[in-house]
Scaffold this active site. Structure first.
Site, PDB file in Angstrom:
ATOM      1  N   HIS A 146     -34.411 -48.790 -22.364  1.00  0.00           N
ATOM      2  CA  HIS A 146     -33.389 -48.013 -23.080  1.00  0.00           C
ATOM      3  C   HIS A 146     -33.361 -46.573 -22.569  1.00  0.00           C
ATOM      4  O   HIS A 146     -34.335 -46.109 -21.970  1.00  0.00           O
ATOM      5  CB  HIS A 146     -33.741 -47.949 -24.568  1.00  0.00           C
TER       6      HIS A 146
ATOM      7  N   ASP B  33     -39.131 -59.333 -32.919  1.00  0.00           N
ATOM      8  CA  ASP B  33     -38.963 -57.954 -32.441  1.00  0.00           C
ATOM      9  C   ASP B  33     -38.536 -56.989 -33.556  1.00  0.00           C
ATOM     10  O   ASP B  33     -38.219 -55.827 -33.283  1.00  0.00           O
ATOM     11  CB  ASP B  33     -37.898 -57.910 -31.332  1.00  0.00           C
TER      12      ASP B  33
ATOM     13  N   LEU C  52     -39.536 -60.249 -27.186  1.00  0.00           N
ATOM     14  CA  LEU C  52     -39.132 -60.064 -25.786  1.00  0.00           C
ATOM     15  C   LEU C  52     -39.993 -59.001 -25.117  1.00  0.00           C
ATOM     16  O   LEU C  52     -40.357 -58.010 -25.748  1.00  0.00           O
ATOM     17  CB  LEU C  52     -37.680 -59.583 -25.739  1.00  0.00           C
TER      18      LEU C  52
ATOM     19  N   ARG D 288     -28.756 -53.505 -22.446  1.00  0.00           N
ATOM     20  CA  ARG D 288     -28.557 -53.859 -23.852  1.00  0.00           C
ATOM     21  C   ARG D 288     -27.270 -53.271 -24.441  1.00  0.00           C
ATOM     22  O   ARG D 288     -26.681 -53.836 -25.349  1.00  0.00           O
ATOM     23  CB  ARG D 288     -29.742 -53.353 -24.688  1.00  0.00           C
TER      24      ARG D 288
ATOM     25  N   CYS E 244     -38.884 -46.360 -31.383  1.00  0.00           N
ATOM     26  CA  CYS E 244     -38.279 -47.625 -31.867  1.00  0.00           C
ATOM     27  C   CYS E 244     -38.896 -48.144 -33.146  1.00  0.00           C
ATOM     28  O   CYS E 244     -38.324 -49.020 -33.785  1.00  0.00           O
ATOM     29  CB  CYS E 244     -38.278 -48.704 -30.808  1.00  0.00           C
TER      30      CYS E 244
ATOM     31  N   ARG F  73     -31.938 -60.749 -31.498  1.00  0.00           N
ATOM     32  CA  ARG F  73     -32.160 -59.615 -32.395  1.00  0.00           C
ATOM     33  C   ARG F  73     -30.966 -59.307 -33.310  1.00  0.00           C
ATOM     34  O   ARG F  73     -31.074 -58.440 -34.183  1.00  0.00           O
ATOM     35  CB  ARG F  73     -32.545 -58.373 -31.568  1.00  0.00           C
TER      36      ARG F  73
ATOM     37  N   GLU G  83     -35.477 -49.291 -34.912  1.00  0.00           N
ATOM     38  CA  GLU G  83     -34.546 -48.299 -34.371  1.00  0.00           C
ATOM     39  C   GLU G  83     -33.318 -48.935 -33.709  1.00  0.00           C
ATOM     40  O   GLU G  83     -32.237 -48.344 -33.699  1.00  0.00           O
ATOM     41  CB  GLU G  83     -35.259 -47.440 -33.330  1.00  0.00           C
ATOM     42  N   ASP G  84     -33.492 -50.128 -33.172  1.00  0.00           N
ATOM     43  CA  ASP G  84     -32.391 -50.721 -32.409  1.00  0.00           C
ATOM     44  C   ASP G  84     -31.238 -51.221 -33.273  1.00  0.00           C
ATOM     45  O   ASP G  84     -30.162 -51.521 -32.760  1.00  0.00           O
ATOM     46  CB  ASP G  84     -32.935 -51.856 -31.524  1.00  0.00           C
TER      47      ASP G  84
HETATM   48  C1  CIR Z   1     -36.975 -55.742 -27.151  1.00  0.00           C
HETATM   49  O1  CIR Z   1     -37.052 -56.122 -25.988  1.00  0.00           O
HETATM   50  O2  CIR Z   1     -35.910 -55.671 -27.752  1.00  0.00           O
HETATM   51  C2  CIR Z   1     -38.260 -55.349 -27.861  1.00  0.00           C
HETATM   52  N1  CIR Z   1     -39.331 -56.148 -27.400  1.00  0.00           N
HETATM   53  C3  CIR Z   1     -38.555 -53.882 -27.622  1.00  0.00           C
HETATM   54  C4  CIR Z   1     -37.530 -52.964 -28.190  1.00  0.00           C
HETATM   55  C5  CIR Z   1     -37.893 -51.535 -28.038  1.00  0.00           C
HETATM   56  N2  CIR Z   1     -36.957 -50.713 -28.681  1.00  0.00           N
HETATM   57  C6  CIR Z   1     -36.737 -49.433 -28.387  1.00  0.00           C
HETATM   58  O3  CIR Z   1     -37.298 -48.914 -27.455  1.00  0.00           O
HETATM   59  N3  CIR Z   1     -35.838 -48.792 -29.116  1.00  0.00           N
END
Ligand code: CIR
Length: 256
Positions: free
Chosen positions: A164, A60, A18, A131, A251, A85, A65-66
């Site tokens: 974020h 992704d 994404l 999110r 991340c 995700r 980190e997410d």
């Molecule tokens: C997303 O849209 O989920 C990934 N392309 C990018 C996530 C980045 N994560 C973060 O900054 N913790």
């Protein structure tokens, strides 16, 4: 002191992830090189790395980190705020179980990405974003409270250009935070010394304090200079390929 980190290199189909920015397609080979340099920097800062396998099912998934909030006292698995995700969490759970006896999870209807969580010692700023929803934020706050951490919510849904909370703020220790202009007047940060990010360098706000160093994105000289003048040792890292996919320095790892 931080002692370990979990990382996952980008998969070959990383470019299928994404993104909300229009910076072009990431170049896979270059992303791998940048990820390697990132890992080397974490090692230089004294962290022992656990390297997960690249995961093609989840383009992704390099943005580990997410999937979790890791603290000194507990780890909490998230429910990522975008359907593509959600499946990433299982693989991270398996590895965190090796480090944490306390492993909690969020549940329906909570949604939360780790990128929305900014740890400031015993206090956690929890971003409410596209999110992370209010239910996810509330569940996390309650779980953190059960481990004697405090928290506050920062609603960033009206702030343009950040995915974020940590796309716009970073905690440096000693009650000092890096913030983008759009967030600097927030009541939530009153009582903190704010290091302001100048216009045009917003991407650099996502810097990461790792023991005695601050990792910063390369190419943002004003913030790096400010940090050095404040006495921090900085390590500048090329992040262009991750930036194309909306990702920043924080991340790419779970640090504990
Ligand atoms: C997303 O849209 O989920 C990934 N392309 C990018 C996530 C980045 N994560 C973060 O900054 N913790």
């Amino acid at each position: 002191m931080l002692s370990g980190a979990v990382v996952r290199p980008p998969s070959v189909n990383f470019a299928n992830g994404l993104t909300s920015v229009e910076l072009g397609m990431p170049v896979y080979g270059r992303a791998l090189e940048q990820h390697e340099a990132y890992c080397a920097a974490l090692t230089q800062c004294g962290l022992k790395l656990t390297r997960l396998e690249a995961e093609e099912r989840y383009p992704d998934s390099t943005f580990v980190e997410d999937t979790a909030v890791v603290t000194e006292r507990c780890a909490i698995l998230t429910r990522p705020g975008t359907p593509s995700r959600v499946g990433e969490v299982a693989g991270v759970k398996a590895v965190l179980a090796e480090f944490y006896s306390e492993l909690a999870s969020l549940c329906e209807p909570g949604r939360l990405d780790g990128g929305d969580i900014c740890e400031a010692e015993n206090h956690f700023f929890i971003g409410i974003s596209g999110r992370t929803n209010a239910a996810g934020a509330q569940q996390l706050a309650e779980l953190l409270a059960s481990f004697n951490y405090t928290s506050s919510f920062v609603d960033i849904r009206e702030v343009d250009g950040i995915l974020h909370l940590k796309s716009g703020v970073a905690y440096l220790g000693d009650k000092r935070m890096v913030v983008i202009e759009a967030l600097r007047n927030r009541e939530e940060f009153r009582g903190y010394e704010l290091v302001r990010v100048q216009a045009g360098e917003e991407y650099a706000a996502n810097c990461v304090m790792v023991n005695d160093h601050v990792l910063v994105a390369a190419g943002y000289p004003a913030l790096e200079k400010t940090l050095r003048e404040l006495g921090y040792q900085t390590i500048a890292l090329e992040m262009t390929e991750f930036q194309k996919m909306d990702g920043g320095l924080s991340c790419l790892s779970l640090r504990f």
